[in-house]
Write a protein that holds these residues in place. Structure first.
Motif, PDB file in Angstrom:
ATOM      1  N   PRO A 185       7.802  24.934   7.752  1.00  0.00           N
ATOM      2  CA  PRO A 185       8.700  25.896   8.407  1.00  0.00           C
ATOM      3  C   PRO A 185       8.135  26.504   9.685  1.00  0.00           C
ATOM      4  CG  PRO A 185       7.787  26.792   6.359  1.00  0.00           C
ATOM      5  CD  PRO A 185       7.441  25.348   6.381  1.00  0.00           C
ATOM      6  N   SER A 189      10.553  25.819  12.803  1.00  0.00           N
ATOM      7  CA  SER A 189      11.302  26.978  13.284  1.00  0.00           C
ATOM      8  C   SER A 189      11.163  27.175  14.797  1.00  0.00           C
ATOM      9  CB  SER A 189      10.837  28.243  12.552  1.00  0.00           C
ATOM     10  OG  SER A 189       9.460  28.510  12.824  1.00  0.00           O
ATOM     11  N   ASN A 193      17.205  25.750  14.218  1.00  0.00           N
ATOM     12  CA  ASN A 193      17.826  26.860  13.505  1.00  0.00           C
ATOM     13  C   ASN A 193      17.757  26.593  12.004  1.00  0.00           C
ATOM     14  OD1 ASN A 193      18.750  28.423  15.815  1.00  0.00           O
ATOM     15  ND2 ASN A 193      20.206  26.733  16.164  1.00  0.00           N
ATOM     16  N   ASP A 194      18.128  27.607  11.232  1.00  0.00           N
ATOM     17  CA  ASP A 194      18.070  27.464   9.777  1.00  0.00           C
ATOM     18  C   ASP A 194      18.982  26.366   9.255  1.00  0.00           C
ATOM     19  OD1 ASP A 194      16.231  29.499   9.672  1.00  0.00           O
ATOM     20  OD2 ASP A 194      17.703  31.067   9.227  1.00  0.00           O
ATOM     21  N   ASN A 195      20.029  26.026   9.994  1.00  0.00           N
ATOM     22  CA  ASN A 195      20.957  24.973   9.562  1.00  0.00           C
ATOM     23  C   ASN A 195      20.488  23.569   9.947  1.00  0.00           C
ATOM     24  OD1 ASN A 195      21.362  24.967  12.292  1.00  0.00           O
ATOM     25  ND2 ASN A 195      23.524  25.567  12.222  1.00  0.00           N
TER      26      ASN A 195
END
Length: 273
Positions: A185, A189, A193-195
Motif C-alpha cells: 500500500p 498509494s 486511488n483506493d479504487n
C-alpha cells in the motif's frame, strides 16, 4: 606496465619483460595523453584469424594516476597476429569505463573465435558498452554494436489502472504486462486511488543495454549465442520492476532475436491463513 614512445609512428608496451610494438594511431592514443599510465586491462589467447596459430588479443587503456581503480579511458582493442607478429588496433566508439574485459568464442558458427569487448559505464543506471568483432582472415568485421542495439530495442513503459504496468514496443510489435499489486500500500498509494485507478498518468522506462552474456543455448552446437538484458524501472531509477531479456542468435549476417521476454523480481510468499 610501462610504455615508451618511439618517434611518431609507434608505441612499445612492456608486459612481463616482453616488449610489444604497436602501430600508433592518433584515434587510439592521443599525444596529449601519453604522459598517463597505459596498461593492459585484459588479455586473451585464441586463433581469431583462423590460420591455425594462436593470436594474442589485448585491451589497453589509460589509467588515471592516484588510488587504484578499475576505470580507464582511451580503451583500445589490440590484436597480435600469431604468425607475423603484426598488430592491429581497433578504436572503440565508447572507450571509457570500468572493468573492461574480453571474451573469445565462436558466435557466427564459422569455427573461428570472435572477440567480445565489454565495458561497464558506471553510475546508477548500470549501462554497459559492448562490441563484437570477427577477425577471420585478418579482416575486421563488426558483429555487434551497443548503440545500434539500443536504437533498435526501444520500449514504452506505462502504469495502467488496477496495478498493472505495460511494457510495449510498436517497433517490435510486442506487449508485456507486469502485475505490481504485491508492491504494497505504501508504494501503490503514490500512484493509485483506493479504487485501483491511477491518480494521473505515470511513466517508467526500459534502460539501455546493461548486460550481454555469452550462453550455450544448444548443447549440440559448439558456438555461442548472446543473452541481452535491459532493466525496467518505474518513475525513479531505484524502482526496478523487472528485466527485458533477449536471446540473440546469429542469422548468417547479423544477430536476430530468437526469444524476447520479460522477467520480474520475486516477492515474499504470502501466507494463506
Amino acid at each position: 606496465m610501462t610504455y615508451i614512445r618511439i618517434g611518431k609512428s609507434s608505441l612499445i608496451f612492456r608486459l612481463g619483460g616482453i616488449y610489444l610494438a604497436t602501430p600508433f594511431h592518433s584515434q587510439a592514443f592521443r599525444p596529449n595523453l601519453l604522459a598517463r599510465k597505459i596498461v593492459v586491462l585484459d588479455k586473451k589467447q585464441g586463433d581469431v584469424n583462423g590460420d591455425g596459430r594462436l593470436d594474442q588479443v589485448f585491451l589497453v587503456g589509460n589509467r588515471p594516476e592516484g588510488p587504484v581503480s578499475d576505470f580507464a579511458d582511451q580503451i583500445t582493442l589490440v590484436i597480435q597476429d600469431g604468425y607475423s607478429n603484426r598488430y592491429t588496433t581497433v578504436s572503440l566508439p565508447n572507450n571509457a569505463g570500468y572493468r573492461a574485459r574480453l571474451f573469445l568464442g565462436d558466435f557466427d558458427k564459422d569455427q573461428v573465435p570472435d572477440i567480445l569487448v565489454s565495458i561497464d559505464a558506471g553510475g546508477s543506471g548500470g549501462y554497459g558498452y559492448f562490441y563484437m568483432y570477427s577477425f577471420k582472415h585478418n579482416r575486421l568485421r563488426t558483429m555487434f554494436d551497443v548503440d545500434l542495439y539500443n536504437n533498435e530495442y526501444k520500449f514504452n513503459v506505462y502504469y495502467e489502472d488496477f496495478y498493472k504496468v505495460s511494457v510495449s514496443s510498436p517497433q517490435l510489435d510486442v506487449l508485456f504486462t507486469i502485475d505490481i499489486s504485491s508492491k504494497g500500500p505504501e508504494y501503490l498509494s503514490q500512484y493509485y486511488n483506493d479504487n485501483g485507478r491511477l491518480k494521473q498518468p505515470v511513466k517508467g522506462e526500459v534502460l539501455a543495454l546493461g548486460a550481454l552474456s555469452p550462453i550455450v543455448s544448444n548443447e549440440a552446437r559448439t558456438s555461442y549465442d548472446l543473452l541481452a538484458m535491459q532493466r525496467i524501472i518505474g518513475p525513479i531509477n531505484a524502482d526496478t520492476l523487472g528485466y527485458v531479456e533477449n536471446l540473440l542468435v546469429w542469422s548468417g549476417t547479423s544477430f536476430v532475436s530468437a526469444r524476447l521476454s520479460v522477467s520480474i523480481l520475486s516477492t515474499k510468499l504470502a501466507a494463506l491463513f
